[in-house]
Design a protein around this motif. Structure first.
Motif, PDB file in Angstrom:
ATOM      1  N   LEU A 103       0.839  -1.191   0.000  1.00  0.00           N
ATOM      2  CA  LEU A 103       0.000   0.000   0.000  1.00  0.00           C
ATOM      3  C   LEU A 103       0.873   1.240   0.000  1.00  0.00           C
ATOM      4  O   LEU A 103       2.085   1.168   0.204  1.00  0.00           O
ATOM      5  N   ASN A 104       0.267   2.378  -0.284  1.00  0.00           N
ATOM      6  CA  ASN A 104       1.012   3.618  -0.361  1.00  0.00           C
ATOM      7  C   ASN A 104       1.605   3.990   0.988  1.00  0.00           C
ATOM      8  O   ASN A 104       1.014   3.724   2.039  1.00  0.00           O
ATOM      9  N   GLY A 124       6.885  -3.945   1.463  1.00  0.00           N
ATOM     10  CA  GLY A 124       6.772  -4.314   0.059  1.00  0.00           C
ATOM     11  C   GLY A 124       6.375  -3.120  -0.784  1.00  0.00           C
ATOM     12  O   GLY A 124       5.746  -2.171  -0.299  1.00  0.00           O
ATOM     13  N   THR A 125       6.768  -3.164  -2.049  1.00  0.00           N
ATOM     14  CA  THR A 125       6.327  -2.155  -3.006  1.00  0.00           C
ATOM     15  C   THR A 125       5.826  -2.869  -4.253  1.00  0.00           C
ATOM     16  O   THR A 125       6.264  -3.978  -4.572  1.00  0.00           O
ATOM     17  N   ILE A 126       4.898  -2.239  -4.938  1.00  0.00           N
ATOM     18  CA  ILE A 126       4.423  -2.762  -6.213  1.00  0.00           C
ATOM     19  C   ILE A 126       4.271  -1.598  -7.177  1.00  0.00           C
ATOM     20  O   ILE A 126       3.783  -0.531  -6.797  1.00  0.00           O
ATOM     21  N   ARG A 127       4.684  -1.802  -8.393  1.00  0.00           N
ATOM     22  CA  ARG A 127       4.621  -0.760  -9.412  1.00  0.00           C
ATOM     23  C   ARG A 127       3.590  -1.161 -10.463  1.00  0.00           C
ATOM     24  O   ARG A 127       3.898  -1.872 -11.418  1.00  0.00           O
ATOM     25  N   VAL A 128       2.381  -0.706 -10.231  1.00  0.00           N
ATOM     26  CA  VAL A 128       1.282  -1.129 -11.101  1.00  0.00           C
ATOM     27  C   VAL A 128       0.150  -0.115 -11.011  1.00  0.00           C
ATOM     28  O   VAL A 128      -0.016   0.563  -9.990  1.00  0.00           O
ATOM     29  N   PHE A 129      -0.607  -0.011 -12.094  1.00  0.00           N
ATOM     30  CA  PHE A 129      -1.831   0.784 -12.105  1.00  0.00           C
ATOM     31  C   PHE A 129      -2.995  -0.188 -12.315  1.00  0.00           C
ATOM     32  O   PHE A 129      -3.107  -0.807 -13.371  1.00  0.00           O
ATOM     33  N   SER A 130      -3.816  -0.321 -11.303  1.00  0.00           N
ATOM     34  CA  SER A 130      -4.956  -1.233 -11.398  1.00  0.00           C
ATOM     35  C   SER A 130      -6.077  -0.705 -10.522  1.00  0.00           C
ATOM     36  O   SER A 130      -5.844   0.050  -9.582  1.00  0.00           O
ATOM     37  N   HIS A 131      -7.286  -1.118 -10.834  1.00  0.00           N
ATOM     38  CA  HIS A 131      -8.435  -0.654 -10.055  1.00  0.00           C
ATOM     39  C   HIS A 131      -9.539  -1.694 -10.109  1.00  0.00           C
ATOM     40  O   HIS A 131      -9.562  -2.559 -10.992  1.00  0.00           O
ATOM     41  N   LYS A 187      10.112   4.662  -3.929  1.00  0.00           N
ATOM     42  CA  LYS A 187       8.746   4.697  -4.445  1.00  0.00           C
ATOM     43  C   LYS A 187       7.951   5.814  -3.769  1.00  0.00           C
ATOM     44  O   LYS A 187       7.181   6.525  -4.416  1.00  0.00           O
ATOM     45  N   TYR A 188       8.146   5.979  -2.476  1.00  0.00           N
ATOM     46  CA  TYR A 188       7.430   7.036  -1.762  1.00  0.00           C
ATOM     47  C   TYR A 188       7.830   8.414  -2.280  1.00  0.00           C
ATOM     48  O   TYR A 188       6.992   9.319  -2.382  1.00  0.00           O
TER      49      TYR A 188
END
Length: 308
Positions: A103-104, A124-131, A187-188
């Motif tokens: 999460l952010n 954890g980090t994730i690099r994705v655009f999803s909804h 990422k932040y």
């Protein structure tokens, strides 16, 4: 290995759907119409990365007693829902459970550790655009999908490596790192600085770039993040700031972050991730003695939305 996906929105649905397609030990924690639809029909994923498919987890429930203890948890929720999520997750956590927040925010584990029973809380980090398009339906439109995870101290348990292998099998790039602190801060710095700048100028990327002083504010915003990170023992690569500026200058005019979209759309700050993304930077600035005027002004703008 029992894996729980807690929160089946855009991120949880994408990750959980991919895993449920290749493994028979994936559980979903979801409630309401979304949970009922997935329980009856499975989860429909339309992904630029993975294609379109329907997947079926072992169980979908919002009752911890029906799930039992988990080996690994991917937690995906809004930052303002983190405390409640941890409360609901706690009965499914043992001392051997590994929890990975997706999460952010930055180093979310620091916020979660006091809220959960003794366990292994990774980052954890994730690099994705999803909804989530609708009940039981998730759409992933862009991004590499890459997940990076690890423990702050670099002592990563074997379960994380097993999870990375399974994610790779599911088509999601995944890596276990010995320096998750830097990845989380990087990422932040991108997402948090963008949110701060959009709130500072009260507009999307196109409006921001019309302001005469926008480049200096961009440098200030990302510089504030980098300075706080350095005060906490994390040093960015020397090229990071210029790369950030280059990326911002290339954004489509209508680009905004989800936080700015929520705030400008009328949501009160308390119902958004403002505290996680903006307020926390202000707090860390006070804690480290680093001045963060751009983030402070953005945070003050966000709080004014409470009074509209």
């Amino acid at each position: 290995m029992k894996i729980l996906i807690f929160g089946i929105g855009g991120i949880g649905g994408f990750v959980g759907g991919a895993l449920a397609r290749v493994a028979d030990s994936i559980y979903f924690y979801s409630r309401g119409e979304n949970g009922r639809t997935i329980g009856e029909k499975g989860i429909q994923v339309d992904s630029a990365l993975l294609g379109s498919f329907t997947a079926h987890p072992v169980k979908v429930s919002h009752e911890a007693g029906e799930m039992g203890p988990m080996d690994l948890v991917f937690l995906s929720c809004k930052g303002n829902g983190l405390k409640e999520a941890c409360r609901e997750l706690a009965p499914m956590v043992t001392k051997d459970t590994v929890v990975v927040p997706l999460l952010n925010g930055v180093l979310v584990s620091e916020l979660m550790e006091p809220l959960l029973p003794a366990c292994h809380v990774a980052d954890g980090t994730i690099r994705v655009f999803s909804h989530r398009e609708g009940p039981g339906h998730v759409v992933q439109t862009a991004g590499s999908g890459k997940i990076v995870m690890g423990m702050k101290d670099g002592k990563n348990p074997p379960v994380l490596y097993e999870a990375a292998d399974l994610l790779q099998k599911a088509g999601i790039p995944a890596e276990v790192t010995g320096d998750i602190r830097l990845d989380s801060w990087e990422k932040y710095a991108l997402m948090g600085s963008n949110s701060a700048v959009f709130c500072y100028f009260d507009g999307p990327a196109g409006k921001v770039r019309q302001q005469k002083d926008y480049l200096s504010i961009l440098h200030e915003a990302v510089g504030e993040v980098m300075a706080v990170a350095k005060a906490k023992g994390v040093s960015f690569p020397v090229e990071y700031e210029e790369n950030y500026i280059r990326i911002f200058r290339s954004l489509p005019d209508d680009t905004v972050t989800s936080l700015y979209r929520d705030l400008s759309g009328g949501k009160k700050a308390e119902d958004t991730e403002a505290a996680m993304i903006l307020g926390r930077m202000v707090d860390m600035g006070k804690e480290t003695g680093v001045e963060v005027p751009v983030f402070r002004r953005a945070w003050e703008w966000a709080m004014k939305q409470n009074r509209k």
